[in-house]
Structure formats: structure tokens, C-alpha cells
Motif scaffolding. Structure first.
Motif, PDB file in Angstrom:
ATOM      1  N   LYS A 166       0.856  -0.965   0.003  1.00  0.00           N
ATOM      2  CA  LYS A 166      -0.096  -0.048  -0.009  1.00  0.00           C
ATOM      3  C   LYS A 166       0.732   1.281   0.009  1.00  0.00           C
ATOM      4  CE  LYS A 166      -3.312   2.570   2.564  1.00  0.00           C
ATOM      5  NZ  LYS A 166      -4.332   2.346   3.942  1.00  0.00           N
ATOM      6  N   GLY A 167       2.028   1.234   0.703  1.00  0.00           N
ATOM      7  CA  GLY A 167       2.990   2.289   0.891  1.00  0.00           C
ATOM      8  C   GLY A 167       3.564   2.598  -0.536  1.00  0.00           C
ATOM      9  N   LEU A 168       3.872   1.478  -1.148  1.00  0.00           N
ATOM     10  CA  LEU A 168       4.482   1.734  -2.529  1.00  0.00           C
ATOM     11  C   LEU A 168       3.447   2.200  -3.495  1.00  0.00           C
ATOM     12  CD1 LEU A 168       6.583  -1.407  -2.887  1.00  0.00           C
ATOM     13  CD2 LEU A 168       7.530   0.692  -2.617  1.00  0.00           C
ATOM     14  N   LEU A 169       2.297   1.818  -3.524  1.00  0.00           N
ATOM     15  CA  LEU A 169       1.257   2.130  -4.438  1.00  0.00           C
ATOM     16  C   LEU A 169       0.930   3.610  -3.889  1.00  0.00           C
ATOM     17  CD1 LEU A 169      -0.932  -0.967  -4.497  1.00  0.00           C
ATOM     18  CD2 LEU A 169       0.636   0.106  -6.223  1.00  0.00           C
ATOM     19  N   PHE A 170       0.915   4.001  -2.758  1.00  0.00           N
ATOM     20  CA  PHE A 170       0.534   5.206  -2.326  1.00  0.00           C
ATOM     21  C   PHE A 170       1.724   6.554  -2.612  1.00  0.00           C
ATOM     22  CE2 PHE A 170       0.643   8.432   1.183  1.00  0.00           C
ATOM     23  CZ  PHE A 170      -0.713   8.973   1.390  1.00  0.00           C
ATOM     24  N   LEU A 171       3.012   6.076  -2.948  1.00  0.00           N
ATOM     25  CA  LEU A 171       3.923   6.983  -3.297  1.00  0.00           C
ATOM     26  C   LEU A 171       3.761   7.811  -4.569  1.00  0.00           C
ATOM     27  CD1 LEU A 171       6.651   7.770  -2.183  1.00  0.00           C
ATOM     28  CD2 LEU A 171       7.830   6.231  -3.573  1.00  0.00           C
TER      29      LEU A 171
ATOM     30  N   LEU B 236      -5.626  10.274  -0.561  1.00  0.00           N
ATOM     31  CA  LEU B 236      -5.068  10.323  -1.649  1.00  0.00           C
ATOM     32  C   LEU B 236      -4.958   9.138  -2.590  1.00  0.00           C
ATOM     33  CD1 LEU B 236      -1.785  12.171  -0.433  1.00  0.00           C
ATOM     34  CD2 LEU B 236      -3.440  13.018  -2.194  1.00  0.00           C
ATOM     35  N   PHE B 237      -5.160   7.956  -1.645  1.00  0.00           N
ATOM     36  CA  PHE B 237      -5.319   6.383  -2.317  1.00  0.00           C
ATOM     37  C   PHE B 237      -6.409   5.830  -1.534  1.00  0.00           C
ATOM     38  CE2 PHE B 237      -3.791   2.149  -2.241  1.00  0.00           C
ATOM     39  CZ  PHE B 237      -3.594   1.918  -3.718  1.00  0.00           C
ATOM     40  N   PRO B 238      -7.489   6.191  -2.211  1.00  0.00           N
ATOM     41  CA  PRO B 238      -8.770   5.742  -1.679  1.00  0.00           C
ATOM     42  C   PRO B 238      -9.053   4.215  -1.782  1.00  0.00           C
ATOM     43  CG  PRO B 238      -9.109   6.655  -4.032  1.00  0.00           C
ATOM     44  CD  PRO B 238      -7.730   6.800  -3.674  1.00  0.00           C
TER      45      PRO B 238
ATOM     46  N   GLY C 288     -14.048   5.100   3.401  1.00  0.00           N
ATOM     47  CA  GLY C 288     -14.263   6.397   3.761  1.00  0.00           C
ATOM     48  C   GLY C 288     -14.084   7.272   2.243  1.00  0.00           C
ATOM     49  N   MET C 289     -13.797   6.578   1.185  1.00  0.00           N
ATOM     50  CA  MET C 289     -13.548   7.463  -0.079  1.00  0.00           C
ATOM     51  C   MET C 289     -14.970   7.885  -0.477  1.00  0.00           C
ATOM     52  SD  MET C 289     -13.039   4.233  -2.739  1.00  0.00           S
ATOM     53  CE  MET C 289     -14.125   3.009  -3.077  1.00  0.00           C
ATOM     54  N   PHE C 290     -15.974   7.391   0.221  1.00  0.00           N
ATOM     55  CA  PHE C 290     -17.595   7.820  -0.046  1.00  0.00           C
ATOM     56  C   PHE C 290     -17.814   9.044   0.541  1.00  0.00           C
ATOM     57  CE2 PHE C 290     -17.510   3.276  -1.010  1.00  0.00           C
ATOM     58  CZ  PHE C 290     -17.695   3.231  -2.492  1.00  0.00           C
ATOM     59  N   LEU C 291     -16.881   9.435   1.615  1.00  0.00           N
ATOM     60  CA  LEU C 291     -17.229  10.750   2.421  1.00  0.00           C
ATOM     61  C   LEU C 291     -16.464  11.795   1.716  1.00  0.00           C
ATOM     62  CD1 LEU C 291     -16.401   9.465   6.003  1.00  0.00           C
ATOM     63  CD2 LEU C 291     -18.786   9.934   5.056  1.00  0.00           C
ATOM     64  N   PRO C 292     -16.856  13.137   2.003  1.00  0.00           N
ATOM     65  CA  PRO C 292     -16.034  14.001   1.282  1.00  0.00           C
ATOM     66  C   PRO C 292     -14.881  14.054   1.724  1.00  0.00           C
ATOM     67  CG  PRO C 292     -18.136  15.036   2.427  1.00  0.00           C
ATOM     68  CD  PRO C 292     -17.998  13.579   2.573  1.00  0.00           C
ATOM     69  N   GLU C 293     -13.855  14.654   0.865  1.00  0.00           N
ATOM     70  CA  GLU C 293     -12.254  14.495   1.065  1.00  0.00           C
ATOM     71  C   GLU C 293     -11.867  15.324   2.227  1.00  0.00           C
ATOM     72  OE1 GLU C 293      -8.100  15.947  -0.914  1.00  0.00           O
ATOM     73  OE2 GLU C 293      -9.556  15.044  -2.238  1.00  0.00           O
ATOM     74  N   GLY C 294     -11.177  15.011   3.245  1.00  0.00           N
ATOM     75  CA  GLY C 294     -10.836  15.726   4.429  1.00  0.00           C
ATOM     76  C   GLY C 294     -11.610  15.337   5.587  1.00  0.00           C
ATOM     77  N   SER C 295     -12.684  14.616   5.410  1.00  0.00           N
ATOM     78  CA  SER C 295     -13.619  14.183   6.553  1.00  0.00           C
ATOM     79  C   SER C 295     -12.936  13.785   7.783  1.00  0.00           C
ATOM     80  CB  SER C 295     -14.646  13.340   6.169  1.00  0.00           C
ATOM     81  OG  SER C 295     -15.641  13.901   5.083  1.00  0.00           O
TER      82      SER C 295
END
Length: 142
Positions: free
Chosen positions: A45-50, A67-69, A73-80
Motif C-alpha cells: 500500500k505504501g509503494l502504491l501510495f507513493l 490520496l489513495f482511496p 471512507g472514499m465515499f465521504l467528502p475529502e478531508g472528513s
């Protein structure tokens, strides 16, 4: 560089303790081995996140989870933030993969059934999510 090994060591201790309480017979070495292997999806996940991090000019700490949904939580507004965001960002494909590896590995390492290993692992994960929710609630003053 030292964070991941310390995290594996700490998680191994709690996992070893939980399986002792649950009636298993794990050694700390075998528990540490299972935990180290189960952290491999997190490394992936860390490598894909980079690349997601590198394409940003600035990085807001509150939006890092978005950044890497790979979580619900990706269904919530960003920064929730808050308890709901804490729960939903914990239900992550890589976390579930790691939990499956822990359950399978600890069934063998602790000499318990797969069901007991899965339940013990799930209880520990739910305790982690509960702590995450509690700290997010304290941070918001709720």
C-alpha cells in the motif's frame, strides 16, 4: 525507517497476549513472524501510495487518507474527520488482507482453530478501530 519494525513488535506483543488469553499456545517468535508477514500488504500500500504523494505540490495532513482511496471512507467528502471517518477509513482492502493473513498464520502458530483465530484477530482489530474513533472524538471535542 524505525517506525515499521517498532509497529510490528508492538502489534506482535498484543497479538501474542490476545492469543494467550484466548487459549492458544503461540510463541512470541512465531507471533512476530506472522505479524511481520502480515505487514507486507501495508508495505505494498505504501509503494502504491507513493505516486499519489509525488504528484502533489503540497500535502495537507487531513487529506492524506484520501490520496489513495482503498477504504470505505472514499465515499465521504475529502478531508472528513470524526468517528464515522475513522471507522470507514479503517475498513481498507489492505487492512482486510492483513487481517486475513494474521488469522491464517495465527491459527497455525497458536495451535487454535481458524474460527478462534479469526474471532481473536477481529476483536483486536475492533479494539484498534475503537481507539481510533475515541481519539478522533477527543480531537474534535465531542
Amino acid at each position: 525507517a524505525i517506525g515499521a519494525p517498532v509497529m510490528v513488535l508492538a502489534c506482535s506483543f498484543f497479538l501474542w497476549l490476545a492469543f494467550k488469553v484466548a487459549g492458544g499456545a503461540p510463541t512470541f517468535g512465531s507471533t512476530f513472524s506472522v505479524m511481520a508477514h502480515s505487514f507486507l500488504p501495508q508495505s505494498l500500500k505504501g509503494l502504491l501510495f507513493l505516486p499519489a504523494v509525488l504528484r502533489r505540490d503540497t500535502l495537507d495532513p487531513k487529506s492524506v487518507d484520501w490520496l489513495f482511496p482503498s477504504h470505505l471512507g472514499m465515499f465521504l467528502p475529502e478531508g472528513s474527520t470524526g468517528p464515522l471517518a475513522s471507522v470507514l477509513t479503517s475498513v481498507d482492502a489492505f487492512n482486510l488482507w492483513s487481517l486475513a493473513l494474521v488469522s491464517i498464520g495465527m491459527a497455525h502458530a497458536a495451535k487454535t482453530s481458524r474460527t478462534r483465530a479469526a474471532v481473536t484477530t477481529a476483536v483486536l482489530f475492533l479494539a484498534y478501530v475503537g481507539l481510533k474513533v475515541a481519539t478522533s472524538s477527543l480531537g474534535q471535542g465531542q
